[in-house]
Design a protein around this motif. Sequence first.
Motif, PDB file in Angstrom:
ATOM      1  N   UNK A   1       0.817  -1.198   0.000  1.00 48.51           N
ATOM      2  CA  UNK A   1       0.000   0.000   0.000  1.00 48.51           C
ATOM      3  C   UNK A   1       0.853   1.251   0.000  1.00 48.51           C
ATOM      4  N   UNK A   2       0.286   2.326  -0.495  1.00 49.96           N
ATOM      5  CA  UNK A   2       0.959   3.628  -0.487  1.00 49.96           C
ATOM      6  C   UNK A   2      -0.022   4.670  -1.011  1.00 49.96           C
ATOM      7  N   UNK A   3       0.125   5.895  -0.531  1.00 53.70           N
ATOM      8  CA  UNK A   3      -0.630   7.038  -1.030  1.00 53.70           C
ATOM      9  C   UNK A   3      -2.136   6.726  -1.154  1.00 53.70           C
ATOM     10  N   UNK A   4      -2.661   6.090  -0.110  1.00 54.63           N
ATOM     11  CA  UNK A   4      -4.112   5.883  -0.039  1.00 54.63           C
ATOM     12  C   UNK A   4      -4.634   4.667  -0.786  1.00 54.63           C
ATOM     13  N   UNK A   5      -3.777   3.911  -1.453  1.00 58.89           N
ATOM     14  CA  UNK A   5      -4.249   2.691  -2.140  1.00 58.89           C
ATOM     15  C   UNK A   5      -3.632   1.454  -1.502  1.00 58.89           C
ATOM     16  N   UNK A   6      -4.401   0.365  -1.532  1.00 61.93           N
ATOM     17  CA  UNK A   6      -3.872  -0.946  -1.115  1.00 61.93           C
ATOM     18  C   UNK A   6      -4.226  -1.937  -2.210  1.00 61.93           C
ATOM     19  N   UNK A   7      -3.332  -2.882  -2.462  1.00 62.30           N
ATOM     20  CA  UNK A   7      -3.556  -3.816  -3.571  1.00 62.30           C
ATOM     21  C   UNK A   7      -4.788  -4.686  -3.319  1.00 62.30           C
ATOM     22  N   UNK A   8      -5.138  -4.879  -2.045  1.00 61.22           N
ATOM     23  CA  UNK A   8      -6.280  -5.750  -1.728  1.00 61.22           C
ATOM     24  C   UNK A   8      -7.583  -5.255  -2.355  1.00 61.22           C
ATOM     25  N   UNK A   9      -7.659  -3.954  -2.666  1.00 64.90           N
ATOM     26  CA  UNK A   9      -8.920  -3.424  -3.203  1.00 64.90           C
ATOM     27  C   UNK A   9      -9.169  -3.890  -4.636  1.00 64.90           C
ATOM     28  N   UNK A  10      -8.141  -4.392  -5.325  1.00 64.80           N
ATOM     29  CA  UNK A  10      -8.334  -4.843  -6.713  1.00 64.80           C
ATOM     30  C   UNK A  10      -7.995  -6.332  -6.919  1.00 64.80           C
ATOM     31  N   UNK A  11      -7.597  -7.019  -5.842  1.00 63.57           N
ATOM     32  CA  UNK A  11      -7.334  -8.464  -5.978  1.00 63.57           C
ATOM     33  C   UNK A  11      -8.655  -9.211  -5.872  1.00 63.57           C
ATOM     34  N   UNK A  12      -8.912 -10.020  -6.887  1.00 65.64           N
ATOM     35  CA  UNK A  12     -10.122 -10.836  -6.839  1.00 65.64           C
ATOM     36  C   UNK A  12      -9.818 -12.180  -6.187  1.00 65.64           C
ATOM     37  N   UNK A  13      -8.693 -12.779  -6.565  1.00 68.06           N
ATOM     38  CA  UNK A  13      -8.329 -14.061  -5.960  1.00 68.06           C
ATOM     39  C   UNK A  13      -6.833 -14.321  -6.139  1.00 68.06           C
ATOM     40  N   UNK A  14      -6.360 -15.298  -5.379  1.00 75.14           N
ATOM     41  CA  UNK A  14      -4.948 -15.666  -5.403  1.00 75.14           C
ATOM     42  C   UNK A  14      -4.855 -17.177  -5.618  1.00 75.14           C
ATOM     43  N   UNK A  15      -4.065 -17.582  -6.611  1.00 74.65           N
ATOM     44  CA  UNK A  15      -3.822 -19.019  -6.821  1.00 74.65           C
ATOM     45  C   UNK A  15      -2.611 -19.394  -5.971  1.00 74.65           C
ATOM     46  N   UNK A  16      -2.768 -20.401  -5.132  1.00 66.77           N
ATOM     47  CA  UNK A  16      -1.825 -20.608  -4.025  1.00 66.77           C
ATOM     48  C   UNK A  16      -1.489 -22.085  -3.881  1.00 66.77           C
ATOM     49  N   UNK A  17      -0.185 -22.383  -3.855  1.00 65.18           N
ATOM     50  CA  UNK A  17       0.235 -23.744  -3.522  1.00 65.18           C
ATOM     51  C   UNK A  17       0.320 -23.813  -2.004  1.00 65.18           C
ATOM     52  N   UNK A  18      -0.648 -24.497  -1.402  1.00 64.81           N
ATOM     53  CA  UNK A  18      -0.738 -24.555   0.055  1.00 64.81           C
ATOM     54  C   UNK A  18       0.223 -25.622   0.574  1.00 64.81           C
ATOM     55  N   UNK A  19       1.139 -25.199   1.450  1.00 67.06           N
ATOM     56  CA  UNK A  19       2.186 -26.106   1.921  1.00 67.06           C
ATOM     57  C   UNK A  19       1.606 -27.262   2.734  1.00 67.06           C
ATOM     58  N   UNK A  20       0.644 -26.943   3.573  1.00 60.65           N
ATOM     59  CA  UNK A  20       0.089 -27.985   4.445  1.00 60.65           C
ATOM     60  C   UNK A  20      -0.737 -28.996   3.642  1.00 60.65           C
ATOM     61  N   UNK A  21      -1.575 -28.469   2.719  1.00 55.94           N
ATOM     62  CA  UNK A  21      -2.427 -29.361   1.924  1.00 55.94           C
ATOM     63  C   UNK A  21      -1.633 -30.057   0.819  1.00 55.94           C
ATOM     64  N   UNK A  22      -0.521 -29.417   0.403  1.00 54.49           N
ATOM     65  CA  UNK A  22       0.286 -29.972  -0.686  1.00 54.49           C
ATOM     66  C   UNK A  22      -0.410 -29.851  -2.029  1.00 54.49           C
ATOM     67  N   UNK A  23      -1.406 -28.968  -2.135  1.00 51.04           N
ATOM     68  CA  UNK A  23      -2.088 -28.808  -3.421  1.00 51.04           C
ATOM     69  C   UNK A  23      -2.376 -27.341  -3.744  1.00 51.04           C
ATOM     70  N   UNK A  24      -2.703 -27.122  -5.017  1.00 52.16           N
ATOM     71  CA  UNK A  24      -2.977 -25.760  -5.477  1.00 52.16           C
ATOM     72  C   UNK A  24      -4.444 -25.436  -5.231  1.00 52.16           C
TER      73      UNK A  24
END
Length: 314
Positions: A119-142
């Motif tokens: 974030x900076x100057x009044x904006x944060x990236x979370x306001x435009x992120x719809x979703x995140x594709x994530x390799x979850x370490x515990x589950x071992x899957x995407x």
Amino acid sequence: MTALAKLTTIRVGGEPKQLYFADTKDELIQFSKKVWQESENYLILGCGSNVVACDDMSSYQVVLIETKGIEVIGNRVKVQAGEIWGSFVDTANANGWAGIESLAGIPGTVGASPIQNIGAYGQEVSSVIRSVEFLDQELGEVIVLDNEFCEFGYRDSVFKRGRKGVVLTVEFEFGQADPEQLKAKSEEVIAQRRAKGMVLDRADHDTWSCGSFFMNPVVSESFARTLPLDAPQWEVADQVKLSAAWLIEQAGIPKGFSLPGSNASISSKHALAITNRGGATATEVVELARYIQETVANRFGITLVPEPNLVGFN
Ligand SMILES: Cc1cc2nc3c(=O)[nH]c(=O)nc-3n(C[C@H](O)[C@H](O)[C@H](O)COP(=O)(O)OP(=O)(O)OC[C@H]3O[C@@H](n4cnc5c(N)ncnc54)[C@H](O)[C@@H]3O)c2cc1C
């Protein structure tokens, strides 16, 4: 072997045991699983602009994310983790995609942007992120985590609070605006950032840093009332955010300060940035950080929390 000093913007950190270059999503998955399996001592690395790696990294395996690709799918934009954030802001501006123009000039990769919700100057990236594709370490899957499951907060997300894994791609949903206006806003922000040493510049030691080293503390209203009247304060929900830079300077630590004989110093332009004046060790950086924490705690009773990921320190 390349030392972490060559892979991080504060330019400290020793040689790792192993360095893997992940150029494709499949490689990123494969290398991440491998290093997780083999030892606790691993580091997933983008541009290294929010990491302080210790001087002895010889037990660490590092996965360097260099995956590339930007895909437009209807009104969404899916971006590979290794895309460079600043170039992506330029692409967004040119396409009239509104919502990240004020985040221009922040170093790093797109994949790291959700980690601390840049974030900076009044904006944060979370306001435009719809979703995140994530390799979850515990589950071992995407898996795909929608915005609400990322639990974004101020410089914070579920990924900083124990959900281990690696961000593979980030999907954005933007507003629309005039490309020229977006570009003008980014240029204005970059000029302001440059004046504070917050745009990377090889020739300027004030930018050999991790950006802000400490987060602005958030305290209760009753605690905030105990501080001097001129302490900058912002209301957030029913709490109060304070300026870490103000607390440091008012605790008697000026810009440009360094401990005797140390090559780590506070930026001469910004009280919140710890910089490498050339040849600093990670130990020197962390000693200065501890000194700042102790001095501010003694003066104001507030323990400043570091923003960068400190790797290999107790
Ligand atoms: C001069 C300067 C100015 C800065 N200004 C700002 C600012 O205004 N606002 C702001 O919010 N930040 C700022 N920063 C901090 C930094 O730029 C951001 O945090 C950036 O998002 C880090 O990206 P990176 O690729 O360099 O991450 P790295 O430093 O490589 O990694 C940071 C952390 O994220 C993890 N990580 C990285 N990529 C992934 C991934 N794909 N999946 C899982 N974990 C991952 C790493 O393991 C590490 O814990 C600044 C830094 C500098 C040097």
